[in-house]
Design a protein around this motif. Structure first.
Motif, PDB file in Angstrom:
ATOM      1  N   ARG A  41       0.858  -1.155  -0.069  1.00 37.75           N
ATOM      2  CA  ARG A  41      -0.041  -0.065   0.049  1.00 37.75           C
ATOM      3  C   ARG A  41       0.762   1.390   0.101  1.00 37.75           C
ATOM      4  O   ARG A  41       0.627   2.114  -0.719  1.00 37.75           O
ATOM      5  N   GLN A  52      -7.059  -7.634   2.863  1.00 34.50           N
ATOM      6  CA  GLN A  52      -7.057  -7.007   4.340  1.00 34.50           C
ATOM      7  C   GLN A  52      -7.970  -7.846   5.276  1.00 34.50           C
ATOM      8  O   GLN A  52      -7.619  -8.178   6.358  1.00 34.50           O
TER       9      GLN A  52
ATOM     10  N   ILE B 244       4.291   4.001  12.227  1.00 34.22           N
ATOM     11  CA  ILE B 244       3.291   4.638  12.848  1.00 34.22           C
ATOM     12  C   ILE B 244       3.530   5.978  12.465  1.00 34.22           C
ATOM     13  O   ILE B 244       2.763   6.714  12.116  1.00 34.22           O
ATOM     14  N   ILE B 245       4.651   6.681  13.105  1.00 34.46           N
ATOM     15  CA  ILE B 245       4.848   8.129  13.081  1.00 34.46           C
ATOM     16  C   ILE B 245       5.097   8.463  11.560  1.00 34.46           C
ATOM     17  O   ILE B 245       4.477   9.718  11.202  1.00 34.46           O
ATOM     18  N   GLY B 247       3.319   7.600   9.219  1.00 29.25           N
ATOM     19  CA  GLY B 247       2.218   7.328   8.300  1.00 29.25           C
ATOM     20  C   GLY B 247       2.352   6.125   7.345  1.00 29.25           C
ATOM     21  O   GLY B 247       1.597   6.079   6.498  1.00 29.25           O
ATOM     22  N   VAL B 248       3.348   5.218   7.787  1.00 27.87           N
ATOM     23  CA  VAL B 248       3.282   3.834   6.554  1.00 27.87           C
ATOM     24  C   VAL B 248       2.011   2.854   6.985  1.00 27.87           C
ATOM     25  O   VAL B 248       1.522   2.211   6.157  1.00 27.87           O
ATOM     26  N   ALA B 250      -0.813   1.842  10.259  1.00 26.60           N
ATOM     27  CA  ALA B 250      -1.740   1.920  11.261  1.00 26.60           C
ATOM     28  C   ALA B 250      -1.320   1.325  12.691  1.00 26.60           C
ATOM     29  O   ALA B 250      -0.555   0.472  12.298  1.00 26.60           O
ATOM     30  N   PRO B 251      -1.450   1.748  13.582  1.00 26.12           N
ATOM     31  CA  PRO B 251      -0.935   1.174  14.685  1.00 26.12           C
ATOM     32  C   PRO B 251      -1.026  -0.352  14.672  1.00 26.12           C
ATOM     33  O   PRO B 251       0.098  -0.983  15.011  1.00 26.12           O
TER      34      PRO B 251
ATOM     35  N   LYS C 169      -9.455   1.319   2.386  1.00 22.15           N
ATOM     36  CA  LYS C 169      -8.764   0.320   3.644  1.00 22.15           C
ATOM     37  C   LYS C 169      -9.888   0.484   4.524  1.00 22.15           C
ATOM     38  O   LYS C 169     -10.569   1.331   5.015  1.00 22.15           O
ATOM     39  N   PRO C 178      -5.966   7.856  14.428  1.00 22.32           N
ATOM     40  CA  PRO C 178      -4.579   7.734  14.440  1.00 22.32           C
ATOM     41  C   PRO C 178      -4.144   7.491  13.028  1.00 22.32           C
ATOM     42  O   PRO C 178      -2.996   8.167  12.610  1.00 22.32           O
ATOM     43  N   ALA C 179      -4.806   6.557  12.305  1.00 23.88           N
ATOM     44  CA  ALA C 179      -4.289   6.569  10.843  1.00 23.88           C
ATOM     45  C   ALA C 179      -4.621   7.661  10.049  1.00 23.88           C
ATOM     46  O   ALA C 179      -3.630   8.040   9.260  1.00 23.88           O
ATOM     47  N   GLU C 181      -4.363  10.793  11.210  1.00 20.84           N
ATOM     48  CA  GLU C 181      -3.745  11.805  11.656  1.00 20.84           C
ATOM     49  C   GLU C 181      -2.025  11.710  11.107  1.00 20.84           C
ATOM     50  O   GLU C 181      -1.426  12.832  10.750  1.00 20.84           O
ATOM     51  N   ARG C 182      -1.784  10.506  10.978  1.00 19.09           N
ATOM     52  CA  ARG C 182      -0.468   9.981  10.749  1.00 19.09           C
ATOM     53  C   ARG C 182      -0.271  10.084   8.799  1.00 19.09           C
ATOM     54  O   ARG C 182       0.721   9.785   8.527  1.00 19.09           O
ATOM     55  N   GLY C 183      -1.396  10.081   8.302  1.00 22.57           N
ATOM     56  CA  GLY C 183      -1.463   9.963   6.968  1.00 22.57           C
ATOM     57  C   GLY C 183      -1.368   8.533   6.497  1.00 22.57           C
ATOM     58  O   GLY C 183      -1.126   8.008   5.452  1.00 22.57           O
ATOM     59  N   VAL C 184      -1.530   7.719   7.241  1.00 21.63           N
ATOM     60  CA  VAL C 184      -1.769   6.223   6.779  1.00 21.63           C
ATOM     61  C   VAL C 184      -2.819   6.020   5.667  1.00 21.63           C
ATOM     62  O   VAL C 184      -2.812   5.480   4.533  1.00 21.63           O
TER      63      VAL C 184
END
Ligand code: NA
Ligand code: NA
Lengths: 177, 441, 331
Positions: A41, A52, B244-245, B247-248, B250-251, C169, C178-179, C181-184
């Protein structure tokens, strides 16, 4: 009688072990799958809903079939504050009762799960997400199968425990059977 | 008191008796749940059991659990973890408690990467418990440090507890994440202080590596070894946190970067063979299963407690509390602590919090502050014997020589430290509220 | 006179406004029913996770272990694909149109026909009204901006976006913030201003687009076990129906009032840029939606039937709305 019981117990235990050895690789599959989804991705903008969903499908199968294998490999967790002070014979009796109860509970759950799978099968349940994985009842069928296997493992432990109590097998020094 | 509520009390009692007798945890939960549930409401409600179990094994956020466990076991089996703590101990020189401090640091870093308690406790337990006991650490202290550091992930964001609390308390997830950061780090700071104090008060419990042994290594040797041994795990933590930081990922998915990275690192170090991979896969399977087994068998217990009207018990107790905001808050804290002795945190939140919400909303107090107090208290419930998830998970991976009693004894001081941290946040709400206000979350 | 004690499960977690708590919510419905029936029908409410996980209500009601469940019918898309039409349809009907279809345009009859063989009975029990397109980290100027965009968007709308190059997604509610916010992910859809602000999405992305093309309204489903429903005497049936109808109205008016205030707050105090999707983008989405819906309707006969009926009603109602409301709005 004793040789027969021994054969059944060893056979049940070996069945669980062999299935577990195969199922264990699902853990590696999970690692590779999730890592692939993340990398594909981020770097290639590639992702599918099916892949997924496959993540938690693999986790479910892994968690369910892990139960019996975990017990097979001595992965029980207990509070041993008093237990470790009991004489071996008492410990063996506690284990026998516990594993008998486990066998019963596992069978009850396996039985309860059959109707759950049937409900899913009767409406050909699939994924609610477009492009998701179909045949949800196949995944759900892992529930009764895994609990039946857990019951089999518990049965093996009951029989081994009985053999220990009648003196056909040595009593264990520690609780790690 | 209705018959079913009496049954709910009996169920809790029976659970404790079986648990103390040494019946495996999963069996205690399953048997008491089914037996008392059956007497209370018959078979009908149990038809919901498969749905609950299916919910556990398909719970996306639990994905971090098998992934982190895989990473920890790969580090162990490929012998990358073997020297890790020793080298850290050597690097810390004559500082007593050095290896325990390293564990707290790892707890903070892994806590910042995941919100699942079992993952950190099991991973650090696998890598660290055996080695530091071999190094002469008191088994209780070692267990306590690992359990307490492992639960830091609940308060250090991201965290499942905070996400659930945000939902229940009507706060935004971002606000709670920001509010939890300083209290979480403060708690870690208290752990560090305690370990340093132990080094002075009970040096034998947290020994430094003997100076003769340290003399065997020159600074250069040590620096080289440090790079070789400490670098791989640091790279893994960097991969997880960085993804995570950056943005690659999700947690939850980020854990896969650590697990996949551990395979790559083992291969680079020339330590990846079929045997290592097979042993890793099998051990990770058993360890994850142990955690899932307890989670799965907690379902009949939880369902029975609900079905028997267990939450009415709590409700009735609530009615007896003197009014007033502070009295209610204090009672909530006490209640959470007590429920933590036998219930899982999700069940606790669902049962206790809705009762108090109207009082808190009416008081005008900042809900983010209350949520952090609740989160810190729930975190303590992971550690309180006899039923503490962190304790079970550590027991599951501990060397056979480590007894439950040692683990119980070891966590007591840390429960005390958490009480202190809780009191500080209670007395100084700014600890929780300053950061979200400052960054505008 | 017999009394009943029933259980209701909910697909949403404890404390959620609209979905669990507040005026016109499922817990409000339970209280209304109990009050109206003088306590003869008592309904114990269980939020998601209390008795069963969020999306297990369908099977629980079918098996009869609980009598009622509150959710959105499109959660059952994997079980009964046609059920999606009883929550919302992309470019479908707004609150007025949806209720007109359900109550007086043959919608309820189709819903009954769909659920009866499964031993189920449903009633509309709430509506969010029109939802927001969602939160985007970057502005959307043309459909080209959808190419490679990573978005959290479930359901049929996800399929439409996917056809325009969006990378769909799946994420649980708690990981959206969180996703994003971080750009995931680059974009996320949730509900409307009030609920979205509660999730803190304004701290993760600043562009907040409207035209709720994907969900012009959104029906809360009261799902009941048919045998349990049939066992109720007529007066209690009437009470359940009336309470559900009252909640349908009350929940929607609550949303309208609170979303208005929340949107103003987001724009004035949180620096959110609320904007309408460009007209050509909407036109493209509509074209793709038509083919996605037609394609889906061809795969499942029951879905096809509901699709036909829904579209026929929409055409008729649309013609009326074009005469009655459209001129009013453009004043
Ligand atoms: Na965390
Ligand atoms: Na506890």
């Amino acid at each position: 009688m004793i040789p027969l019981v021994t054969r059944i117990a060893d056979g049940a235990s070996a069945t669980v072990r062999i299935i577990g050895h195969v199922a264990a690789w699902s853990g590696l599959a999970l690692v590779l799958l999730v890592a692939f989804n993340v990398i594909a991705r981020y770097f290639f903008g590639f992702g599918t809903v099916a892949l997924q969903e496959l993540e938690w499908h693999v986790m479910a199968v892994s968690a369910l079939f892990g139960m019996s294998y975990g017990l097979n490999q001595g992965g029980e967790v207990r509070v041993d504050v008093l237990y470790s002070a009991f004489p071996p014979r008492v410990r063996a009796m506690i284990d026998l009762a516990a594993h008998f109860a486990l066998c019963a509970v596992a069978l009850v759950i396996a039985y309860l799960c059959i109707a759950y799978v049937e409900a899913s099968y009767s409406i050909d349940e699939g994924s609610p997400d477009p492009g998701g994985l179909g045949y949800r009842y196949v995944l759900k069928a892992a529930l009764p199968a895994a609990f039946a296997l857990l019951a089999l493992q518990a049965l093996a432990m009951v029989l081994h425990g009985a053999l220990r109590l009648v003196g056909a097998l040595p009593l264990p020094e520690t609780d790690r059977s | 008191m209705p018959f079913t509520e009496i049954l709910a009390l009996c169920m809790i009692g029976a659970f404790f008796v079986l648990l103390i007798a040494g019946i495996p945890v999963a069996v205690c939960l399953g048997v008491t749940g089914f037996v008392f549930g059956y007497f209370g409401f018959g078979p009908m409600l149990f038809t919901l059991m498969p749905a609950r179990i299916f919910g556990v094994v398909t719970n996306y956020t639990l994905l971090a659990l098998p992934l982190f466990i895989f990473m920890g076991i790969m580090l162990e089996k490929s012998r990358m973890a073997e020297d890790l703590l020793e080298v850290i101990g050597l690097a810390m020189g004559g500082l007593r408690g050095g290896m325990a401090l390293a564990i707290i640091l790892v707890g903070v870093l892994m806590g910042a990467a995941s919100g699942v308690v079992g993952a950190t406790v099991v991973t650090v337990g696998l890598i660290a418990l055996g080695p530091i006991i071999n190094r002469g650490y008191d088994a209780g202290v070692a267990s306590g440090v690992i359990c307490a550091s492992g639960t830091l992930g609940q308060i250090i964001p991201p965290s499942l507890v905070l996400i659930l609390l945000a939902d229940i308390m009507g706060e935004s997830v971002g606000t709670l994440f920001a509010a939890a950061l300083i209290p979480g780090l403060m708690l870690a700071g208290l752990f560090v202080t305690y370990v340093l104090l132990l080094g002075v008060m009970r040096p034998a419990a947290v020994p430094a590596i003997p100076s003769e042994e340290r003399a065997n290594y020159s600074r250069r040797d040590l620096a080289g070894k440090l790079v070789k041994v400490v670098l791989p795990p640091l790279v893994l933590i960097f991969l997880v946190l960085g993804s995570i930081i950056g943005g690659v990922a999700a947690p939850t998915e980020a854990a896969s970067m650590g697990a996949f990275g551990s395979i790559v690192l083992a291969a680079l170090a020339g330590r990846l063979s079929y045997t290592v991979l097979r042993d890793t896969v099998r051990a990770a399977f058993v360890t994850s299963a142990m955690v899932f087994l307890i989670l799965i068998f907690a379902q009949p217990f939880g369902l029975a407690f609900r079905g028997l009207g267990g939450e009415r018990l709590v409700h009735d107790a609530f009615g007896a509390v003197p009014g007033g905001f502070e009295g209610q808050l204090l009672f909530l804290m006490l209640l959470l602590f007590v429920l933590g002795f036998f219930l899982e945190w999700i069940e606790i939140s669902y049962i206790a919090l809705p009762l108090f919400l109207p009082v808190f909303l009416a008081s005008g107090a900042d809900m983010a502050w209350i949520a952090i107090l609740v989160a810190m208290n729930l975190q303590t419930s992971f550690l309180t014997p006899p039923f503490g998830w962190a304790l079970f998970f550590l027991k599951g991976v501990a060397p056979p020589s480590v007894t439950t009693a040692q683990i119980y004894r070891g966590v007591v001081p840390f429960i005390g430290l958490q009480g202190i941290a809780l009191a500080l946040v209670f007395l100084f709400p700014g600890l929780a509220l300053w950061l979200p206000a400052t960054i505008g979350w | 006179q017999t009394s009943f004690t029933w259980k209701m499960t909910n697909a949403y977690g404890p404390g959620s406004p609209f979905y669990v708590e507040g005026p016109g919510s499922p817990t409000d419905f339970c209280q209304k029913v109990e009050a109206m029936s003088g306590g003869r029908l008592r309904i114990q409410h269980f939020a998601a996770g209390e008795l069963i996980p969020a999306l297990e209500g369908f099977d629980a009601v079918r098996s009869g272990a609980v009598e009622m469940n509150a959710a959105n019918a499109y959660f059952w898309a994997g079980r009964v694909p046609a059920a999606q039409y009883f929550t919302t349809v992309p470019f479908g009907l707004n609150f007025q149109g949806m209720n007109a279809w359900l109550y007086h345009g043959g919608g309820m009859a189709l819903w009954d026909e769909l659920y009866e063989p499964l031993g189920l009975k449903a009633l509309p029990m709430g509506n969010t009204g029109v939802q927001m397109t969602g939160w985007f980290r970057e502005p959307i100027q043309s459909t080209a901006d959808f190419e490679g965009l990573k978005m959290r968007i479930p359901g049929l709308a996800g399929k439409v976006y996917a056809a325009l190059g969006v990378d769909v997604k799946l994420l649980p509610g708690g990981e959206i913030f969180p996703a994003l916010e971080r750009g995931v992910i680059d974009a996320a859809e949730f509900v409307g201003p009030y609920q979205d602000r509660r999730l803190g999405l304004q701290n993760a992305a600043k562009y907040y687009y409207t035209t709720g093309w994907h969900e012009p309204s959104n029906v809360t489903e009261l799902l009941m076990n048919k045998a349990a429903w049939d066992s109720l005497p007529d007066d209690l049936k009437a009470i359940v129906q009336t309470a559900a109808m009252a909640c349908n109205l009350e929940s929607h008016t609550w949303c309208e009032a609170n979303n208005a205030a929340a949107l103003r707050d987001l724009v004035e105090n949180e620096g959110v840029i609320a904007d309408v999707l460009p007209a050509d983008v909407v036109a493209e989405l509509k074209a793709v939606t038509d083919s996605v819906l037609t394609e889906a309707a061809a795969t499942d006969p029951a879905l096809g039937k509901v699709h036909e009926a829904f579209m026929a009603f929409k055409a008729e109602h649309g013609a009326w709305a074009a005469v009655s409301e459209k001129p009013l709005y453009s004043l």
